[in-house]
Motif scaffolding. Structure first.
Motif, PDB file in Angstrom:
ATOM      1  N   VAL A   1      -4.250   3.908  -7.401  1.00  0.00           N
ATOM      2  CA  VAL A   1      -5.142   2.806  -7.402  1.00  0.00           C
ATOM      3  C   VAL A   1      -4.268   2.111  -8.647  1.00  0.00           C
ATOM      4  O   VAL A   1      -4.172   0.602  -8.561  1.00  0.00           O
ATOM      5  CB  VAL A   1      -6.577   2.646  -7.633  1.00  0.00           C
ATOM      6  N   ALA A   2      -4.311   2.823  -9.739  1.00  0.00           N
ATOM      7  CA  ALA A   2      -3.304   1.980 -10.949  1.00  0.00           C
ATOM      8  C   ALA A   2      -2.223   1.597 -10.531  1.00  0.00           C
ATOM      9  O   ALA A   2      -1.804   0.471 -10.908  1.00  0.00           O
ATOM     10  CB  ALA A   2      -3.475   3.083 -12.001  1.00  0.00           C
ATOM     11  N   ALA A   3      -1.370   2.095 -10.014  1.00  0.00           N
ATOM     12  CA  ALA A   3      -0.232   1.685  -9.365  1.00  0.00           C
ATOM     13  C   ALA A   3      -0.295   0.327  -8.359  1.00  0.00           C
ATOM     14  O   ALA A   3       0.545  -0.796  -8.527  1.00  0.00           O
ATOM     15  CB  ALA A   3       0.524   2.644  -8.415  1.00  0.00           C
TER      16      ALA A   3
ATOM     17  N   GLY B   1       0.795  -1.179   0.087  1.00  0.00           N
ATOM     18  CA  GLY B   1       0.171   0.121  -0.151  1.00  0.00           C
ATOM     19  C   GLY B   1       0.915   1.410   0.077  1.00  0.00           C
ATOM     20  O   GLY B   1       0.565   2.219  -0.831  1.00  0.00           O
ATOM     21  N   VAL B   2       1.821   1.274   0.774  1.00  0.00           N
ATOM     22  CA  VAL B   2       2.868   2.284   0.906  1.00  0.00           C
ATOM     23  C   VAL B   2       3.539   2.648  -0.280  1.00  0.00           C
ATOM     24  O   VAL B   2       3.714   3.613  -0.987  1.00  0.00           O
ATOM     25  CB  VAL B   2       3.721   2.359   2.017  1.00  0.00           C
ATOM     26  N   ALA B   3       3.872   1.490  -0.945  1.00  0.00           N
ATOM     27  CA  ALA B   3       4.669   1.445  -2.375  1.00  0.00           C
ATOM     28  C   ALA B   3       3.617   2.009  -3.456  1.00  0.00           C
ATOM     29  O   ALA B   3       4.224   2.972  -4.014  1.00  0.00           O
ATOM     30  CB  ALA B   3       5.215   0.030  -2.656  1.00  0.00           C
ATOM     31  N   ALA B   4       2.404   1.879  -3.315  1.00  0.00           N
ATOM     32  CA  ALA B   4       1.387   2.018  -4.218  1.00  0.00           C
ATOM     33  C   ALA B   4       1.145   3.583  -4.179  1.00  0.00           C
ATOM     34  O   ALA B   4       0.975   4.281  -5.262  1.00  0.00           O
ATOM     35  CB  ALA B   4       0.255   1.341  -4.288  1.00  0.00           C
ATOM     36  N   VAL B   5       1.331   4.079  -2.852  1.00  0.00           N
ATOM     37  CA  VAL B   5       0.969   5.548  -2.544  1.00  0.00           C
ATOM     38  C   VAL B   5       2.185   6.340  -3.110  1.00  0.00           C
ATOM     39  O   VAL B   5       1.890   7.243  -4.092  1.00  0.00           O
ATOM     40  CB  VAL B   5       0.818   6.042  -1.172  1.00  0.00           C
ATOM     41  N   ILE B   6       3.152   5.902  -2.911  1.00  0.00           N
ATOM     42  CA  ILE B   6       4.354   6.633  -3.369  1.00  0.00           C
ATOM     43  C   ILE B   6       4.492   6.481  -4.848  1.00  0.00           C
ATOM     44  O   ILE B   6       4.513   7.587  -5.628  1.00  0.00           O
ATOM     45  CB  ILE B   6       5.989   5.961  -2.726  1.00  0.00           C
ATOM     46  N   ALA B   7       4.530   5.451  -5.629  1.00  0.00           N
ATOM     47  CA  ALA B   7       4.334   5.202  -6.972  1.00  0.00           C
ATOM     48  C   ALA B   7       3.352   6.194  -7.603  1.00  0.00           C
ATOM     49  O   ALA B   7       3.372   6.653  -8.696  1.00  0.00           O
ATOM     50  CB  ALA B   7       4.283   3.551  -7.384  1.00  0.00           C
ATOM     51  N   GLY B   8       2.125   5.943  -7.033  1.00  0.00           N
ATOM     52  CA  GLY B   8       0.973   6.390  -7.757  1.00  0.00           C
ATOM     53  C   GLY B   8       1.352   8.285  -7.792  1.00  0.00           C
ATOM     54  O   GLY B   8       0.826   8.875  -8.530  1.00  0.00           O
TER      55      GLY B   8
END
Lengths: 259, 267
Positions: free
Chosen positions: B245-247, B222-229
């Motif tokens: 969400v896409a990340a 989740g954290v990685a998705a937030v950063i990447a997104g």
């Protein structure tokens, strides 16, 4: 009074949608006894087991466990969602903590010692049944409630499992409430059998029940033969013409008709 | 070099991910994905309620979330209409009522898109404090019901026979989902919140060998998705919430591929 019942059910009645699924059931399980519930699908066996466990509250009647009764329960089946990663060790300790050596010990008792770190998802039906039994044993139960413990287990496995249950009863002195339809393998060691069809249609020692007309009507001649071959100690004399289901240890409920 | 609004977005996004990870795992294990959807759609009704009553919108969302959860909890005891149908009725019913209620709010200008899709880049310091404080409370509560919750998830009857308090545990769990949705709504919007709960958990499944490692894995994904997104959003000027969400979806697909290569998880 050497044998205070572990569990006493009196007049238990359950009604669903206006139909009695359990009707006025009296049942006791004492320490060291194996009490078997038999009956066809829909006869209310599992429901009765759940009432005995306190999972369902009867609409009428009482369930009286011995104070502080420790119960081990093995449910009929377990469908663990595959999205939940779970090892055998973790499964055993879901509601109680225990040392690894204790856990290995109960797994050893059910012949599953080698599966300590395995995923529960990779176990066969029989293996999972054994692990569930180990979880029940971990509680050092005074009463084991086993609901169809041999489901999805082949005949040889079922015989093994029942041997194990009898051995556990012998070594720990626990009482066993067993739901089963394996008439042929269960009965040799059963103290008392209750034949269920909504109400208790007959109960008593296996061999006596096998001669009950109600049982014969429900289960057919093959089942009667299976039960009847099991020897049991006679502490009474059969007189010619005596109604067999009226002896002291086999009761018959004449008051009901069955659909 | 990072603008304050971006730092706020990152911190808030990470805080929500840390809460959503373990909660999402339980939602996955209990097959309650659609339940999360229902609660979040109902949140829009809470927004309307808050605005109509002149109380804080977050409070309105929590109140409707909890009452929706309670209604479901009670309705599931009847057996005539299946759970999935009930969820569908409640989800779309409350979304529709929420939209109608908001349309009646003439005095106030309501940023409907903001509620539907969130605006992670508009997180204020106050919002951040709410999210961080709420997150700590939710995680602490979840930790106390974690073991009984998992026992119930594996097999309800056995757990109850072994002394687990079923209704209380499940009710607290529903309460925690409602709170999480209330916290996350500002960031990601009611339509995408479930994604943040479900996708990191599903991604972590492909590597986890115990419930706990899966929960921690879901937090990290989740954290990685937030950063990447957020990075992608900044780079290509894409909408922030959907980018997160896409990340997460991209991570999920990658984990599926990796899992297939390794012969899938063995536990």
């Amino acid at each position: 009074m050497h044998n205070i019942p572990l569990l006493t059910l009196a007049g238990v009645t359950m009604t669903r949608d206006g139909r009695n699924i359990l009707e006025n059931i009296d049942l006791t399980v004492g320490a060291g006894e194996i009490v078997t519930l038999i009956g066809q699908n829909g006869a209310g066996k599992s429901t009765l087991a759940k009432v005995a466990l306190g999972l369902l509250r009867p609409d009428r009647g009482t369930v009286t466990p011995k104070p502080d009764l420790r119960i081990g329960y093995q449910p009929q089946r377990l469908n663990i969602d595959r999205s939940l990663p779970l090892s055998v060790k973790r499964f055993l300790t879901l509601t109680q903590r225990a040392s690894d050596s204790t856990l290995r010990d109960v797994l050893d008792q059910v012949g599953m010692a080698d599966f300590f770190d395995d995923s529960v998802h990779n176990l066969s039906g029989g293996e999972l049944q054994r692990v569930m039994l180990a979880r029940a044993l971990l509680r050092r139960p005074e009463l084991l409630v086993l609901d169809e413990p041999t489901q999805n287990v082949d005949m040889a496995g079922a015989v093994e499992l029942y041997k194990l249950i009898v051995r556990l009863r012998d070594t720990t002195g626990c009482g066993v409430l067993l739901v089963s339809h394996d008439l042929n393998v269960v009965m040799a060691q059963t103290t008392r059998v209750y034949c269920l069809n909504g109400h208790v249609c007959c109960s008593g020692r296996p061999a006596d029940v096998s001669r009950d007309p109600e049982f014969q009507r429900l289960f057919g001649p093959a089942a009667v033969e299976m039960l009847a071959i099991y020897p049991h100690a006679h502490d009474h004399v059969h007189r010619p013409g005596e109604h067999h289901h009226h002896h002291d240890h086999a009761q018959h409920d004449d008051g009901h008709h069955h659909a | 070099m990072l603008e304050p609004f971006l730092i706020h977005a990152l911190l808030a996004g990470c805080a929500v991910s840390l809460v959503a990870g373990p909660l999402g795992c339980v939602i996955l294990w209990r097959r309650m994905a659609y339940f999360g959807d229902t609660l979040s759609h109902g949140a829009l009704m809470g927004v309307a309620l808050g605005l109509l009553l002149g109380v804080d919108v977050t409070l309105g969302v929590i109140a409707t979330g909890v009452s929706t959860g309670l209604v479901l909890f009670l309705l599931q005891r009847q057996e005539r209409v299946g759970s999935d149908a009930l969820l569908g009725i409640l989800a779309h019913g409350s979304l529709a009522v929420g939209l109608i209620a908001i349309s009646f709010l003439t005095g106030v200008r309501v940023d409907l898109m903001g509620y539907l899709f969130g605006d992670i880049l508009a997180v204020s310091t106050t919002d951040l404090a709410w999210i961080a404080g709420g997150g700590v409370v939710i995680l602490a509560a979840l930790a106390t019901i974690w073991r009984p919750l998992i026992a119930l998830t594996v097999h309800e009857d056995t757990a109850v026979a072994e002394g687990v308090a079923s209704s209380r545990t499940r009710f607290i769990f529903i309460l925690l989902i409602a709170l999480t949705i209330a916290l996350a709504m500002k960031l990601i919007g009611v339509l995408l919140i479930t994604a943040l709960l479900i996708i990191p958990a599903a991604t972590a499944r492909n590597f986890a060998r115990s419930p706990e490692t899966m929960a921690v894995g879901a937090m990290l994904v989740g954290v990685a998705a937030v950063i990447a997104g957020l990075a992608a959003s900044l780079r290509w000027d894409t909408p922030a919430g959907p980018s997160v969400v896409a990340a997460a979806v991209a991570f999920f697909v990658a984990s599926l591929a990796a899992g297939a290569l390794r012969g899938t998880a063995r536990i």
